[in-house]
Design a protein around this motif. Structure first.
Motif, short mmCIF file in Angstrom:
data_model
loop_
_atom_site.label_atom_id
_atom_site.label_comp_id
_atom_site.label_asym_id
_atom_site.label_seq_id
_atom_site.Cartn_x
_atom_site.Cartn_y
_atom_site.Cartn_z
N ALA A 555 0.90 -1.13 -0.05
CA ALA A 555 -0.09 0.14 -0.15
C ALA A 555 0.81 1.18 -0.01
CB ALA A 555 -0.84 0.13 1.34
N ARG A 556 2.22 1.08 0.46
CA ARG A 556 2.81 2.48 0.76
C ARG A 556 3.86 2.68 -0.14
NH1 ARG A 556 4.18 3.92 6.50
NH2 ARG A 556 2.53 2.86 7.87
N TYR A 557 4.43 1.30 -0.63
CA TYR A 557 5.59 1.38 -1.91
C TYR A 557 5.37 0.91 -3.11
CZ TYR A 557 7.95 2.46 2.78
OH TYR A 557 8.31 2.92 4.01
N LEU A 558 6.01 1.61 -3.94
CA LEU A 558 5.94 0.81 -5.52
C LEU A 558 7.38 0.22 -5.61
CD1 LEU A 558 3.72 2.07 -7.16
CD2 LEU A 558 4.43 3.77 -5.26
N PRO A 559 6.96 -0.85 -6.61
CA PRO A 559 8.14 -1.67 -7.11
C PRO A 559 9.47 -0.98 -7.84
CG PRO A 559 6.55 -2.15 -8.38
CD PRO A 559 5.93 -1.16 -7.28
N LEU A 560 10.48 -1.31 -7.86
CA LEU A 560 11.67 -0.55 -8.57
C LEU A 560 11.85 -1.48 -9.99
CD1 LEU A 560 13.04 2.01 -7.85
CD2 LEU A 560 15.27 0.48 -7.11
N LEU A 561 11.42 -2.72 -10.02
CA LEU A 561 11.83 -3.35 -11.14
C LEU A 561 11.12 -2.75 -12.49
CD1 LEU A 561 11.87 -7.24 -10.46
CD2 LEU A 561 13.74 -5.83 -10.99
N PRO A 562 10.07 -2.31 -12.53
CA PRO A 562 9.53 -1.56 -13.71
C PRO A 562 10.26 -0.55 -14.15
CG PRO A 562 7.81 -1.67 -12.04
CD PRO A 562 8.96 -2.13 -11.35
N TYR A 563 10.97 0.20 -13.38
CA TYR A 563 11.94 1.32 -13.84
C TYR A 563 13.21 0.74 -14.28
CZ TYR A 563 8.47 3.96 -11.00
OH TYR A 563 7.38 4.51 -10.59
N VAL A 564 13.74 -0.49 -13.79
CA VAL A 564 14.91 -1.13 -14.20
C VAL A 564 14.79 -1.53 -15.72
CG1 VAL A 564 16.52 -2.88 -14.00
CG2 VAL A 564 15.65 -1.66 -12.12
N TYR A 565 13.28 -2.17 -16.02
CA TYR A 565 12.87 -2.69 -17.45
C TYR A 565 12.94 -1.51 -18.32
CZ TYR A 565 11.75 -6.95 -14.90
OH TYR A 565 11.84 -8.14 -14.11
N GLU A 566 12.31 -0.25 -17.79
CA GLU A 566 11.97 0.65 -18.78
C GLU A 566 13.20 1.29 -19.05
OE1 GLU A 566 9.82 3.67 -20.84
OE2 GLU A 566 9.12 1.84 -20.04
N ALA A 567 14.36 1.48 -18.17
CA ALA A 567 15.32 2.13 -18.43
C ALA A 567 16.28 1.26 -19.50
CB ALA A 567 16.48 2.34 -17.30
N LEU A 568 16.36 0.10 -19.28
CA LEU A 568 16.95 -1.10 -20.46
C LEU A 568 16.18 -0.75 -21.55
CD1 LEU A 568 17.16 -4.36 -17.91
CD2 LEU A 568 18.96 -3.20 -19.07
N ASP A 569 14.91 -0.65 -21.69
CA ASP A 569 14.24 -0.58 -23.06
C ASP A 569 14.88 0.75 -23.67
OD1 ASP A 569 12.79 -2.71 -22.90
OD2 ASP A 569 10.96 -1.75 -22.18
N ARG A 570 14.95 1.95 -22.88
CA ARG A 570 15.45 2.82 -23.49
C ARG A 570 17.05 2.91 -24.00
NH1 ARG A 570 12.02 7.97 -20.33
NH2 ARG A 570 10.12 6.65 -20.00
N VAL A 571 17.59 2.42 -23.02
CA VAL A 571 19.12 2.26 -23.41
C VAL A 571 19.27 1.40 -24.76
CG1 VAL A 571 21.31 1.22 -22.74
CG2 VAL A 571 20.01 2.66 -21.26
N ASP A 572 18.44 0.42 -24.61
CA ASP A 572 18.38 -0.29 -25.95
C ASP A 572 18.15 0.23 -27.21
OD1 ASP A 572 19.06 -3.10 -27.10
OD2 ASP A 572 16.93 -3.41 -27.37
N ALA A 573 16.91 1.20 -27.08
CA ALA A 573 16.53 1.80 -28.33
C ALA A 573 17.55 2.95 -28.51
CB ALA A 573 15.19 2.48 -27.72
N HIS A 574 18.19 3.53 -27.52
CA HIS A 574 19.22 4.50 -28.11
C HIS A 574 20.26 3.84 -28.50
CE1 HIS A 574 22.36 7.40 -27.41
NE2 HIS A 574 22.91 6.72 -26.74
N LEU A 575 21.01 2.70 -28.47
CA LEU A 575 22.06 1.98 -28.95
C LEU A 575 21.47 1.43 -30.49
CD1 LEU A 575 23.28 -0.47 -26.04
CD2 LEU A 575 24.28 1.90 -27.03
N ASP A 576 20.16 1.12 -30.62
CA ASP A 576 19.54 1.11 -31.89
C ASP A 576 19.44 2.41 -32.81
OD1 ASP A 576 19.39 -1.64 -31.57
OD2 ASP A 576 17.41 -1.68 -31.17
#
Length: 607
Positions: A555-576
């Motif tokens: 109820a109080r806290y959000l997961p961090l893994l979604p931001y890890v996956y999103e950062a990986l998506d953006r890094v991968d797109a940048h490299l492409d």
């Protein structure tokens, strides 16, 4: 002190994949021992060993046909179950597999081996997962290191869950820690395939040097605490060796497409917690071998800009935080306030008697402890989330083995008189059972207590004896203190390679590795040095996604893994060449309360 000759070589035969090929000469300087290749298809895939989301959510681990003699396949499935549940929030309503993440079956092959960094006495595990859908035309490797001190599958929910469904190979290292426990009572340890064997087995993964005292050799040793290698000092080199092993494994998996080299294969490093620190240390290494790095909630140490060593703030928290938390309202549950308040109040009394805090009653003593924590850089958000670590006695669990690791002490030499063993119903050391020993590799987290192994305090004379001893190793001037601090100094981070894109992500409420002591000073130092580091600070996020299944934490806290996956998506797109790198952001999220997680709660920054 007599040294008992329990150390043995993991194997007298050394196998290096593609070691003779001139095209990989630069990457083939590392020799890998005890190489195993296994296939994982059908009901035993790479990502979840056939368990899927339903099997991972099961409250009990996968069963063993014979608890005293489990098969490597059974142990692997159980290790995946344990490590998924230790890292990700898989609870219904948490969003995993719906809003973010994947547990879809990924068929393929695994290549496992042992590698040793120069100067080390013990090997670390490396593992390459190669999906059948690997695209030899778009060569990609995601390299990672286990979080905490977990075993080789410790980053499966981080790197595997992102890379494998995309057809990338994923390379793992346990970075010199892991769950290769050794039972000194039985003279048995863990072999390359996870099963247990005698000390003279050719493929034993860890066999410690031991000190034999009057009471003899007894108890349980594990690699992080007892390798005498200070593995944290070599985290970056562990990561690079895992990447090298992945390239050689790809040569073996797809010989018609070889060679796979750092020049023709994209390599992205990702890790969380200790794994996040490891990939940042890898970013320092010479050579143009890494293409990008994503590090979340990293345990990273810089001496400037307010940085503090993990051992410093851990030993401080172990002493003061139970008392300091009495000064705060609205702590997350568990631990249940009514149950722990009397224990924490007693801690205040003992601290006052020791002269460590001031005050004539519980309230003023708690305020004194709280003021000391705040003055040293702790935020109220970090203290509040730190209640979980107090409730699970995690501060002591971390400090005891890290002191041994930093000081390079052998088994039996712990500077504060601690050791590890199974306990009987009277909390006295006993010999582990065959079934307990057989499950250590799959079930343990790499840092006891857990999986039937506990911390044993030898003849304590006061409630704070161990904690004060551990703290004095940071603050004092004894030979042991100097030895431990020397090891800590070896873990200091430098600047990453110039031009390497790096994304650092951290929860603003992290109560285990507060960002004020770790990522914030690291990013500030890196940017001052002209390095390309992007920084996401996520409000209402703490350290442990796995505990969001507890209603009050979810109820109080959000997961961090979604931001890890999103950062990986953006890094991968940048490299492409199809997207920009993330920009710095303080992400103002909205806790989900009693409902299910929604995309709006995450407030993911716009592209």
């Amino acid at each position: 002190m007599i040294h008992h000759p329990f150390r043995i070589a993991a194997s007298t035969a050394v196998l290096a994949l593609a070691a003779c090929a001139s095209h990989t000469a630069k990457e083939s300087t590392v020799m890998f021992k005890d190489v195993r290749v296994t296939e994982h298809r059908g009901n035993d895939d790479l990502l979840t060993a056939g368990l899927g989301i339903a099997g991972l959510r099961a409250m009990t681990p996968p069963a063993l046909a014979d608890a005293e003699h489990p098969t490597p396949t059974e142990l692997r499935r159980r290790a995946l179950w344990s490590n998924w549940r230790g890292i990700a929030d898989l609870a219904p309503g948490g969003g995993y597999g719906e809003l973010y993440g994947s547990t879809a079956a990924v068929p393929g092959r695994e290549f496992g081996a042992m590698a040793t960094v120069p100067g080390a006495g013990q090997p670390h595990r490396v593992l390459a997962q190669v999906p059948d859908a690997f695209d030899t035309g778009k060569r990609c490797v995601v390299v990672t290191a286990s979080s905490g001190s977990r075993g080789i599958y410790g980053a499966i929910a981080v790197a595997g869950a992102w890379g494998l469904p995309k057809g990338c190979a994923v390379a793992y290292t346990d970075k010199g820690a892991g769950t290769d426990y050794f039972d000194l009572d039985a003279g048995q340890g863990v072999t390359a395939d996870g099963t247990v064997a005698a000390a003279d087995a050719a493929t034993l993964a860890f066999a410690p040097d031991v000190a034999v005292g009057e009471a003899g050799v007894r108890g349980v040793a594990f690699k992080h605490a007892h390798s005498r290698d200070n593995p944290e000092a070599d985290w970056g080199r562990h990561v690079k060796q895992a990447a090298q092993f992945a390239l050689q494994s790809l040569d073996a998996a797809f010989p018609q497409a070889a060679p796979f080299t750092f020049d023709n294969t994209r390599v992205i490093a990702v890790g969380i917690s200790n794994g996040g620190g490891a990939v940042l240390r890898a970013a320092e290494l010479d050579g143009d071998w890494l293409d990008a790095v994503v590090a979340a909630e990293p345990n990273i140490y810089v001496e400037s800009e307010g940085g503090r060593a993990l051992y410093d703030y851990t030993t401080q928290a172990a002493l003061l935080m139970p008392c300091a938390l009495l000064h705060m309202q609205g702590l997350p549950q568990p631990p249940l306030s009514a149950q722990v308040a009397p224990l924490w109040a007693q801690r205040c009394v003992v601290l006052k008697e020791a002269g460590l805090i001031e005050g004539s009653d519980a309230a003023t003593q708690a305020k004194s402890a709280h003021d000391l924590m705040k003055a040293s850089g702790w935020s109220d958000e970090a203290l509040r989330a730190g209640a979980l670590s107090v409730g699970f006695d995690l501060w002591r669990a971390v400090a005891v083995p890290y002191a041994s690791a930093y000081g390079r002490y052998m088994f039996g030499e712990s500077p504060c008189g601690n050791r590890y063993a199974a306990l009987d119903t009277n909390l006295s050391p006993r010999v582990a059972t065959n079934a307990e020993r057989a499950a250590w590799w799959s079930d343990a987290s790499g840092i006891p207590p857990g999986a039937g192994v506990n911390i044993v305090e030898e003849h304590p004379t006061s409630p704070l004896q161990t904690l004060r001893c551990l703290r004095d190793l940071w603050q004092g001037g004894s030979a042991d203190a100097q030895r431990v601090r020397k090891g800590i100094a070896e873990t200091r981070a430098g600047l990453p390679r110039s031009g390497l894109p790096i994304v650092v992500i951290h929860g603003a409420d992290d109560g285990l590795i507060p960002m004020a002591f770790s990522s914030a000073p690291y990013v500030k130092q890196a940017k001052a040095g002209g390095r390309d580091v992007r920084y996401w600070q996520v409000r209402n996020a703490q350290h442990f996604d796995a505990f969001l299944g507890l209603p009050d934490y979810g109820a109080r806290y959000l997961p961090l893994l979604p931001y890890v996956y999103e950062a990986l998506d953006r890094v991968d797109a940048h490299l492409d060449g199809s997207g920009a790198l993330p920009v710095d952001a303080v992400i103002s999220t909205t806790p989900r309360g009693a409902g299910a997680l929604q995309a709006g709660n995450l407030a993911m920054p716009g592209r």
